[in-house]
Design a protein around this motif. Structure first.
Motif, PDB file in Angstrom:
ATOM      1  N   TYR A   1       8.629 -88.179  64.712  1.00  0.00           N
ATOM      2  CA  TYR A   1       7.924 -88.675  65.900  1.00  0.00           C
ATOM      3  C   TYR A   1       8.951 -89.322  66.819  1.00  0.00           C
ATOM      4  O   TYR A   1      10.046 -89.686  66.403  1.00  0.00           O
ATOM      5  N   THR A   2       8.605 -89.438  68.086  1.00  0.00           N
ATOM      6  CA  THR A   2       9.489 -90.052  69.064  1.00  0.00           C
ATOM      7  C   THR A   2       9.712 -91.518  68.714  1.00  0.00           C
ATOM      8  O   THR A   2       8.770 -92.226  68.373  1.00  0.00           O
TER       9      THR A   2
ATOM     10  N   ASP B   1       1.671 -94.498  71.502  1.00  0.00           N
ATOM     11  CA  ASP B   1       2.015 -93.092  71.718  1.00  0.00           C
ATOM     12  C   ASP B   1       2.435 -92.444  70.399  1.00  0.00           C
ATOM     13  O   ASP B   1       2.078 -91.285  70.125  1.00  0.00           O
TER      14      ASP B   1
ATOM     15  N   GLN C   1       9.197 -84.051  67.898  1.00  0.00           N
ATOM     16  CA  GLN C   1       7.844 -83.640  67.512  1.00  0.00           C
ATOM     17  C   GLN C   1       7.927 -82.384  66.637  1.00  0.00           C
ATOM     18  O   GLN C   1       7.516 -81.289  67.016  1.00  0.00           O
TER      19      GLN C   1
ATOM     20  N   GLY D   1       4.808 -80.159  68.860  1.00  0.00           N
ATOM     21  CA  GLY D   1       4.695 -80.575  70.247  1.00  0.00           C
ATOM     22  C   GLY D   1       5.962 -80.192  70.975  1.00  0.00           C
ATOM     23  O   GLY D   1       6.910 -79.658  70.377  1.00  0.00           O
TER      24      GLY D   1
ATOM     25  N   ASP E   1       8.330 -82.093  72.506  1.00  0.00           N
ATOM     26  CA  ASP E   1       9.473 -82.994  72.512  1.00  0.00           C
ATOM     27  C   ASP E   1      10.361 -82.805  71.283  1.00  0.00           C
ATOM     28  O   ASP E   1       9.912 -82.304  70.243  1.00  0.00           O
TER      29      ASP E   1
ATOM     30  N   GLU F   1       1.095 -89.109  68.382  1.00  0.00           N
ATOM     31  CA  GLU F   1       1.977 -88.023  67.952  1.00  0.00           C
ATOM     32  C   GLU F   1       1.722 -87.671  66.485  1.00  0.00           C
ATOM     33  O   GLU F   1       1.701 -86.491  66.117  1.00  0.00           O
TER      34      GLU F   1
END
Length: 261
Positions: A102-103, A112, A52, A47, A49, A116
């Motif tokens: 992951y965030t 969220d 990610q 992803g 970010d 992810e």
């Protein structure tokens, strides 16, 4: 229950001998593993970010499939690079091992983060062949269990061969009373929506794993998920919250044999 009591129920380091040393030990061991393992891809984006990404380690021969490990840290801490050495058991059994990041909260809500992880699985499935064996520890155990829920079914779901949530946080409601919730921001709606105990599981084999020497709250969380889903439930004697994952380092351990059954 007071906030202090709620915090203590989910505190691990102070109840484990030398608990405060595990983080540094994991990081050092993981770095040595990465330095010496030749077949690896690090920080592969899934992803846009920064967090990610995933790391993937490949065996010397054609992989039989892929073990995916989701790290813990109460959704607020941790990274795949802290746990690279846990790929040893999968590699020794002939499987690749992928570790997504992951965030972290408060940069993302738990809901969220769940999505992810689904994105990461989609990316990992695209670049691998064979069955996927999913494990996660603590908050990662929660995320692994969420991937087993019917509401998360996707094209990659057909590749899931088995899921082993290790010491999972299966019911988020008790965490609302802790000081961690100042960061996590779990409300009643999210606690219900993101707790695996309130979901119907997919038709994929699941075994809940927990250490026998863990905090009572984690033993209860594991038991609640196994009861809600009617799935396997293993309490590994004498293991606490930090050393319960050490079985992932050996292909012949009971934990790895259960994951790859």
């Amino acid at each position: 229950m007071t906030r202090e009591q709620a915090d203590d129920a989910y505190a691990n380091s102070k109840h484990i001998p030398n608990g405060e040393t595990y983080l540094a030990r994991w990081e050092a061991t993981a770095q040595v593993f990465r330095d010496h393992h030749r077949l690896k891809e690090l920080n592969v984006p899934y992803g846009p970010d920064a967090r990610q990404t995933y790391d993937i380690f490949h065996p010397e021969r054609l992989a039989k499939g892929t073990v995916v490990f989701l790290h813990g840290g109460y959704w607020m801490a941790g990274a795949p690079g802290m746990f690279s050495h846990l790929a040893t058991g999968a590699l020794g059994a002939g499987y690749a091992c992928a570790m997504p990041g992951y965030t972290l909260a408060p940069g993302a809500r738990i809901g969220d983060i769940v999505h992810e992880v689904a994105m990461a699985l989609e990316a990992i499935v695209r670049c691998t062949a064979g069955p996927i064996y999913l494990a996660g520890h603590s908050a990662g155990g929660h995320l692994a269990a969420r991937m087993a829920c019917v509401d998360m079914m996707a094209e990659w779901s057909v590749r899931l061969a088995r899921i082993v949530p290790i010491s999972p946080l299966s019911d988020l409601e008790p965490l609302r009373a802790t000081s961690m919730n100042d960061t996590l921001g779990i409300d009643a709606e999210e606690a219900r929506a993101e707790s695996p105990v309130h979901h119907v599981p997919q038709e994929v084999p699941v075994t809940v794993w927990v250490g026998g020497a863990e905090r009572p709250a984690f033993l209860q969380q594991a038991q609640a998920l196994a009861k809600a889903w009617g799935c396997g439930h293993v309490v590994e004697p004498a293991r606490h919250h930090f050393d319960v994952i050490e079985g992932l380092e050996r292909p012949d351990s009971a934990l790895m044999q259960t994951l790859l059954a």
